[in-house]
Enzyme design. Structure first.
Site, short mmCIF file in Angstrom:
data_model
loop_
_atom_site.label_atom_id
_atom_site.label_comp_id
_atom_site.label_asym_id
_atom_site.label_seq_id
_atom_site.Cartn_x
_atom_site.Cartn_y
_atom_site.Cartn_z
N ASP A 1 -27.93 50.20 14.21
CA ASP A 1 -27.81 48.78 13.91
C ASP A 1 -27.91 48.55 12.40
OD1 ASP A 1 -27.68 46.16 15.34
OD2 ASP A 1 -29.51 45.77 14.19
N ASP B 1 -5.35 38.12 7.72
CA ASP B 1 -5.53 36.67 7.61
C ASP B 1 -6.82 36.18 8.24
OD1 ASP B 1 -2.72 35.81 6.58
OD2 ASP B 1 -2.29 37.14 8.27
N ASP C 1 -16.98 41.59 16.09
CA ASP C 1 -17.50 42.24 17.29
C ASP C 1 -19.02 42.08 17.36
OD1 ASP C 1 -17.07 44.23 19.56
OD2 ASP C 1 -18.50 45.33 18.31
N GLU D 1 -17.53 37.29 18.65
CA GLU D 1 -17.73 37.63 20.05
C GLU D 1 -19.15 37.21 20.43
OE1 GLU D 1 -17.74 41.46 23.07
OE2 GLU D 1 -18.40 41.67 20.99
#
EC number: 3.2.1.1
Length: 477
Positions: free
Chosen positions: A187, A212, A217, A249
Site C-alpha cells: 500500500d 485526457d 483504481d 473506483e
C-alpha cells in the site's frame, strides 16, 4: 454542341485537380485537420456527456488499428488497462486469465509487456485525437505489486514510501480500509508528499503523451482530507492536473463515502450496476427497480455500467452469466438515460453465457465485436444526440418486461426483456410519422400522440426523427 458538352464534362475533373493541388500544398496537416473535424461530429462534445468504451486488455496497437471502428460506434472516449510497468507474472503468459498482473505495478514508467511501449501509447493517443476520441488511463496509484523483490529501485528509493502489506480485516472501518493492504499488495503511503509527487509526475507524463483523463483504481482505499488523524491532501493534489475527466473506483459499501469522493472526481455507481444485472436476470425492467442510481451522488457525477471488469473477471456468478442480448438490453437502459456517463465493458472474444475466458483471444487482442453491434451503436448515438433532453422512464401498458425511455419530444428507446414479441400502443411526445428502428429490424408509427409497433423478443428499438441534427450523419452512414 459537342464542344459545349466537352467543356462541361471537364469541370468536375478540373475541380478535382484543384482540390488535389490544394491538399498537396497544404500538406498532411490539413488533411488530418479535415479528418478530425469530420470525426468529432459523431461523438459527444465531452467525455462526461458521451459514452466510454472500456477496451479491457486491448494493446495500444490494437486500439490504434481499431480507432475508426470505435469512433463509428459512437463512443466519445476509450479507457485503457494500466499503462505503467507491471510484474510479468506466470512467465509473462498473456492468457486472459492472467489479466490481474496489470494491476501489479513495479514502477510508474509508461509501457509494459502486455500493452506496449510508451511510443506505441503516444501513437495510439495521436490516432485517437485524429478521430475525436478521448483517452482515459486506468491509474493504479493505491498500491504496487505484492512481490517486494519486483518493485523497482526508483519506488524503493522514496523514504517511507509504503504502509506495508498487512491485509484489510474490517471492511466497515475507514482506517483499516484506507491504511492497510488490499489483497497483500504493498500500500502506498499516500500521506507522504514525496509519494504524491512521484505518482503525480506519472499522471502528468501520461497527459503529456496524449491522455485526457484517468480512472483511479481502488480509489476508496486512499484516505480523504477529513478522514481524521490519518487524512491527507492526496486527492486535492493528485486531481489538480489538466485532465478533462477523472473518476474513482468507489465500490459502494458502508465505508465507501461516495459523496465525499465526488468532491474531487466522478465516482462509480456499482450498486446501480447490480440493480441492472438483477433486473436482467429476472427479466423485469420495472422502472421502480432501475430508475434510482442507488447513490447519494448526483447523476452527473456518476459513471454507470451493466458490468465492469471486476464483476466479469472476479466472480462467475456476478455478470459472466449474461448473454449478448442481456448486455444490449442493459445498455439500452443505462446509456439512454440523461446525466450519468455510461461505460461499456469490452468482454474477451467469445466470453459470456457462463464462460469467462474461452481462449479465443489473449491479452493485447481486441475484445468481442459487441462493442460495435448495431443496437449498441444506435444507443450510443441516441445518448449523444439527446444531450440536454429530459428523461421519462416508463413501462408501457404496465408491462415490466418492456422498458421505455422518452427523451423530451426528440426520441424514444424501448427494450423488451421478454421471450415474446410485444405490440406497443402507448402515449408519446414524438411528432407524427414513421420511425425506422435504428437498432435493428422493424418500424414504428406515431399518430395523434400514440406510438404503435412491435418490438421483437429480447431486443432494443431506438427511435428518433431523421431530421434531428446528428453529428456528421452522412459520414456515419
Amino acid at each position: 454542341m459537342f464542344a459545349k458538352r466537352f467543356k462541361t464534362s471537364l469541370l468536375p475533373l478540373f475541380a478535382g485537380f484543384l482540390l488535389l493541388f490544394h491538399l498537396v500544398l497544404a500538406g498532411p496537416a490539413a488533411a488530418s485537420a479535415e479528418t478530425a473535424n469530420k470525426s468529432n461530429e459523431l461523438t459527444a462534445p465531452s467525455i462526461k456527456s458521451g459514452t466510454i468504451l472500456h477496451a479491457w486488455n486491448w494493446s495500444f496497437n490494437t486500439l490504434k488499428h481499431n480507432m475508426k471502428d470505435i469512433h463509428d460506434a459512437g463512443y466519445t472516449a476509450i479507457q485503457t488497462s494500466p499503462i505503467n510497468q507491471v510484474k510479468e507474472g506466470n512467465q509473462g503468459d498473456k492468457s486472459m486469465s492472467n489479466w490481474y498482473w496489470l494491476y501489479h505495478p513495479t514502477s510508474y514508467q509508461i509501457g509494459n509487456r502486455y500493452l506496449g511501449t510508451e511510443q506505441e501509447f503516444k501513437e495510439m493517443c495521436a490516432a485517437a485525437e485524429e478521430y475525436g476520441i478521448k483517452v482515459i488511463v486506468d491509474a493504479v496509484i493505491n498500491h504496487t505489486t505484492s512481490d517486494y523483490a519486483a518493485i523497482s529501485n526508483e519506488v524503493k528509493s522514496i523514504p517511507n514510501w509504503t504502509h506495508g502489506n498487512t491485509q484489510i480485516k474490517n471492511w466497515s472501518d475507514r482506517w483499516d480500509v484506507t491504511q492497510n493492504s488490499l489483497l497483500g499488495l504493498y500500500d502506498w503511503n499516500t500521506q507522504n508528499t514525496q509519494v504524491q509527487s512521484y505518482l503525480k509526475r506519472f499522471l502528468e507524463r501520461a497527459l503529456n503523451d496524449g491522455a485526457d483523463g484517468f480512472r483511479f483504481d481502488a480509489a476508496k482505499h486512499i484516505e480523504l482530507p477529513d478522514d481524521g488523524s490519518y487524512g491527507s491532501q492526496f486527492w486535492p493534489n493528485i486531481t489538480n492536473t489538466s485532465a478533462e475527466f477523472q473518476y474513482g473506483e468507489i465500490l459502494q459499501d458502508s465505508a465507501s463515502r461516495d459523496a465525499a469522493y465526488a468532491n474531487y472526481m466522478d465516482v462509480t455507481a456499482s450498486n446501480y450496476g447490480h440493480s441492472i444485472r438483477s433486473a436482467l436476470k429476472n427479466r423485469n425492467l420495472g422502472v421502480s427497480n432501475i430508475s434510482h442510481y442507488a447513490s447519494d451522488v448526483s447523476a452527473d457525477k456518476l459513471v454507470t455500467w451493466v458490468e465492469s471488469h471486476d464483476t466479469y473477471a472476479n466472480d462467475d456468478e456476478e455478470s459472466t452469466w449474461m448473454s449478448d442480448d442481456d448486455i444490449r438490453l442493459g445498455w439500452a437502459v443505462i446509456a439512454s438515460r440523461s446525466g450519468s456517463t455510461p461505460l461499456f465493458f469490452s468482454r474477451p472474444e467469445g466470453g459470456g453465457n457462463g464462460v469467462r475466458f474461452p481462449g479465443k483471444s489473449q491479452i493485447g487482442d481486441r475484445g468481442s465485436a459487441l462493442f460495435e453491434d448495431q443496437a449498441i451503436t444506435a444507443v450510443n448515438r441516441f445518448h449523444n444526440v439527446m444531450a440536454g433532453q429530459h428523461e421519462e422512464l416508463s413501462n408501457p401498458n404496465g408491462n415490466n418486461q418492456i422498458f421505455m425511455n422518452q427523451r423530451g419530444s426528440h426520441g424514444v428507446v424501448l427494450a423488451n426483456a421478454g421471450s415474446s414479441s410485444v405490440s406497443i400502443n402507448t402515449a408519446t411526445k414524438l411528432p407524427d410519422g414513421r420511425y425506422d428502428n435504428k437498432a435493428g429490424a422493424g418500424s414504428f408509427q406515431v399518430n395523434d400522440g400514440k406510438l404503435t409497433g412491435t418490438i421483437n423478443a429480447r431486443s432494443v428499438a431506438v427511435l428518433y426523427p431523421d431530421d434531428i441534427e446528428i453529428r456528421c450523419n452522412t459520414f456515419f452512414q
